[in-house]
Design a protein around this motif. Structure first.
Motif, PDB file in Angstrom:
ATOM      1  N   HIS A 156      -8.248   2.551   3.139  1.00  0.00           N
ATOM      2  CA  HIS A 156      -7.201   3.128   2.004  1.00  0.00           C
ATOM      3  C   HIS A 156      -7.247   4.686   2.195  1.00  0.00           C
ATOM      4  CE1 HIS A 156      -5.569  -0.278   0.645  1.00  0.00           C
ATOM      5  NE2 HIS A 156      -6.177  -0.486  -0.151  1.00  0.00           N
ATOM      6  N   ASP A 188      -6.665  -2.463  -5.999  1.00  0.00           N
ATOM      7  CA  ASP A 188      -6.125  -3.544  -5.023  1.00  0.00           C
ATOM      8  C   ASP A 188      -6.704  -4.712  -5.177  1.00  0.00           C
ATOM      9  OD1 ASP A 188      -5.027  -4.093  -2.587  1.00  0.00           O
ATOM     10  OD2 ASP A 188      -6.058  -2.975  -1.411  1.00  0.00           O
ATOM     11  N   THR A 204       0.661  -1.092   0.074  1.00  0.00           N
ATOM     12  CA  THR A 204       0.092   0.089   0.197  1.00  0.00           C
ATOM     13  C   THR A 204       0.848   1.157   0.002  1.00  0.00           C
ATOM     14  OG1 THR A 204      -1.273  -1.201   1.250  1.00  0.00           O
ATOM     15  CG2 THR A 204      -2.054   0.915   1.026  1.00  0.00           C
TER      16      THR A 204
HETATM   17 MG    MG Z   1      -3.023  -4.336   1.119  1.00  0.00          MG
END
Ligand code: MG
Ligand code: ADP
Length: 664
Positions: A316, A380, A286
């Motif tokens: 996120h 993702d 990330t």
């Molecule tokens: Mg991740």
């Protein structure tokens, strides 16, 4: 194509049951392949022992005598003439068969033979005698209310009446080349095989077709990427990026630095980025993605980050905001549950460019979303996004660079084939100071010990995830299971700790609320039915308990395990299962995701690698990337040849395949 509801024999009730198992069209129905076959081989009376199982053909010799008992139960007796002698048959609760069992009718009887009485107690009677000694019966995934027989009837009716309408995805030239049967015949055989040789032959044909269609799409995307060499021209101020990286409270690992370099290199290059960033759960993908977004921002473009669920999108979003709090960057969250008012605002901001970064779910690629100057798109857990969404993304805005993140490492050979259209960055090294997560395999009988281990952690102020038992057949029983489990947990811990559930049937608002409470340690034990819901970062959670662990592939278990061990405390993962110990034991010793995925691949084929339910177009119905790798390679070669063949450009099939990619 004719609609499913218009197939004779499918009434409204059956229709809704079929929908429940994801069958919505005739094509879905006839490609609902048997998950196994039962081979019924007929016996002679003499070769079966007393009390042994018998399958025998014969003709009804006497009119069945029907006896009725209390509670609607009944029994029928009759004599059967077989090539190896006469035998009595009795069968319970099939009174409805009486009218069909007239004297002289040929039938197959399945049951147990009592030699002293010379009687078969039948468990089933099938009408008709077969010409072959062996009978192969398809067995389907069902749902309550639909029997195997129902499904088989519907499929055969659909094939009989509408078989010609079912599209074939193999171009004629390859059908001829390989001497394949036509689609309708192939489907007929797969659902009603007469011999195992025939079955094998059509299985290969249908696998090839599925892989051909898939590889055609991959090849097409690859070709499109190559054609559009005109990526964004930009120069990125590396000094500024380095300064930012220095401000992060930890040091990037070597693999992270390398991935960042590769991504920035791609951003600067004049061709478009099409990169897969793979690394184990918790390996720090990330952060790498965020740095990519920042670099993209410094060069003057908007970034979009797409996550598979709302909870992950939210996570996120919060992380990114925190991560970039010192920068003057406008970041917004856009998901299905964003209010209409906020959506309008966000659409406006994306269009006029005042929003620099947006995080969300599929909502990001809806038609109404217009970007001002989208320069980078990141997804993702890309397995959950099919080829269609990939294409859709690439069609958005100006030609953005695209980065796909995946926590499910794929063995390199396979990755090269199925993601043949991408470059790959890999993070193997773990952040410094990460502790190994201790993994224990326990049986259901050892549950007390497990509760003890949970208690120790709770007492130390930590939190616990519990993955509830799964029952595939019916979602309702999932729910009973999870509620029962909650009651048990309440009994054990309810006095001092708060316990809550998230499950797939909840609204996302309700889920988010509970996840939020878990994050804030207002809930200490979180029970979850599905894997997706727990994809969040809660460092204080140190224990993961997984019931029915044998139901999951190793990669999924590894992902779940990665939900703990995110903080500084020692963490543990407890797998509960009464079977499959040999496979599960791998989890106790191996903690490298790549190694685990290799093991998984050896054991289960691709199935679990791409998840089952969330896998988008990776969920093949009949093919397996691993065990059918040879067919895959052939299909890859053929589909490429077909794609590049100019003469077939006006081919109806080709046009259809291409438009199915771009329309989704
Ligand atoms: Mg991740
Ligand atoms: P992934 O997305 O690969 O599953 P994350 O990016 O969510 O992993 O990282 C997991 C945790 O590790 C996060 O809390 C993150 O801040 C932290 N982290 C990432 N890189 C490092 C590093 N180099 N050193 C220490 N911690 C790190």
């Amino acid at each position: 194509m004719t609609e499913l509801k218009d197939v004779k024999s499918i009434g409204p009730k059956s229709l809704s049951l079929l929908n429940k198992i994801n069958i919505h069209t005739i094509e879905d129905l006839v490609t609902h392949y048997p998950f196994r076959y039962d081979v019924l081989e007929r016996n002679d009376l003499s070769e079966v022992e007393d009390g042994g199982k018998i399958i025998i053909d014969g003709k009804v010799e006497s009119i069945p005598i029907l006896m009725r008992f209390k509670a609607g139960l009944n029994k029928m007796n009759f004599r059967l003439v077989t090539p190896s002698g006469v035998v009595g048959v009795s069968i319970f609760n099939r009174a409805f068969l009486k009218s069909q069992l007239t004297v002289g009718t040929g039938i197959t009887v399945i049951g147990k033979l009592d030699k002293s009485k010379n009687v078969i107690t039948a468990s089933d009677i099938k009408m008709g005698v077969l010409s072959n000694k062996v009978r192969i019966e398809p067995v389907y995934h069902c749902t309550s209310g639909l029997t195997n027989k129902n499904i088989s009837t519907f499929i055969n009716m659909a094939l009989l009446m509408h078989g010609k309408e079912i599209p074939d995805y193999i171009p004629n030239e390859y059908i001829e080349k390989y001497n394949f049967l036509n689609k309708k015949t192939a489907l007929n055989v797969i659902h009603n095989p007469s011999t195992s040789e025939k079955l094998k032959e059509v299985t290969i044909r249908l696998k090839y077709e599925e892989l051909f269609e898939f590889m055609f799409k991959i090849n097409y995307l690859k070709q499109q990427n190559k054609k559009e060499k005109n990526g964004l021209e930009r120069v990125i101020d590396r000094g500024k990026i380095d300064k930012f990286i220095k401000s992060i409270p930890f040091e990037l690992t070597g693999d992270q630095v390398k991935a960042v370099d590769e991504i920035i290199g791609d951003l600067e290059a004049s061709s478009r980025m099409n990169r897969l960033l793979q690394g184990d759960v918790g390996s720090g993908k990330t952060i790498v993605a965020f740095i990519g977004m920042l670099a993209n921002h410094y060069s003057g473009y908007q970034s979009a980050l797409m996550a598979p669920t709302e909870i992950l999108a939210m996570q996120h979003y919060l992380n990114l905001k925190k991560f970039l709090e010192k920068e003057d960057i406008r970041i917004e969250l856009l998901t299905g549950s964003t209010t209409k008012k906020d959506k309008t605002e966000i659409y406006k901001g994306l269009k006029d460019g005042s929003i620099h970064m947006v995080i969300g779910t599929h909502a990001l690629i809806q038609d109404e979303v217009e970007y001002n100057n989208l320069g980078l798109v990141i997804t993702d857990e890309q397995h959950r996004f099919g080829v269609h969404q990939r294409a859709n993304l690439q069609n958005k805005g100006i030609k953005p660079d695209v980065l796909y993140m995946s926590a499910t490492p794929i063995p390199r050979t396979y990755a090269l084939t199925i993601f043949g259209d991408m470059d790959v960055s890999t993070i193997k090294e773990r952040p410094k100071g990460r502790q190994k997560i201790d993994t224990y395999l326990k049986s259901n009988a050892e549950i007390k010990e497990v509760l003890g281990m949970m208690y120790d952690e709770l007492k130390a102020g930590h939190q616990v995830y519990v993955i509830a038992p799964l029952i595939e057949e019916s979602e309702n029983s999932d729910l009973t299971n999870v509620c029962e489990l909650r009651d048990k947990m309440k009994l054990a811990f309810g006095e001092h700790y708060k316990i809550d559930i998230v499950h797939g049937k909840m609204s996302s608002g309700a889920k988010d609320l509970i996840m939020e409470q878990f994050k804030n340690n207002e809930v200490q034990i979180l029970i979850s039915t599905t894997v997706v819901e727990v994809g969040v970062d809660v460092p204080n959670a140190t224990t993961m308990v997984i019931f029915d662990a044998d139901r999951f592939g190793l990669s999924t278990l590894h992902q779940l395990r990665g939900r703990v061990g995110r903080g500084t405390s020692k963490s543990q993962c407890i797998l509960i299962s009464d079977s499959d110990a040999e496979r599960l034991k791998i989890m106790e010793t191996v903690d490298d995701g790549f190694e685990i995925s290799e093991e998984d691949f050896k054991l289960r084929g691709h199935g679990d690698l791409f998840g089952t339910k969330q896998s988008g177009d990776m969920a093949f119905k009949i093919a397996s990337i691993k065990s059918d790798y040879k067919i895959l390679l052939q299909a890859k070669k053929d589909s490429k040849e077909y794609l590049l063949n100019k003469e077939t450009d006006n081919d109806e099939l080709k046009i259809k395949l291409i438009s199915s990619i771009t329309k989704g």
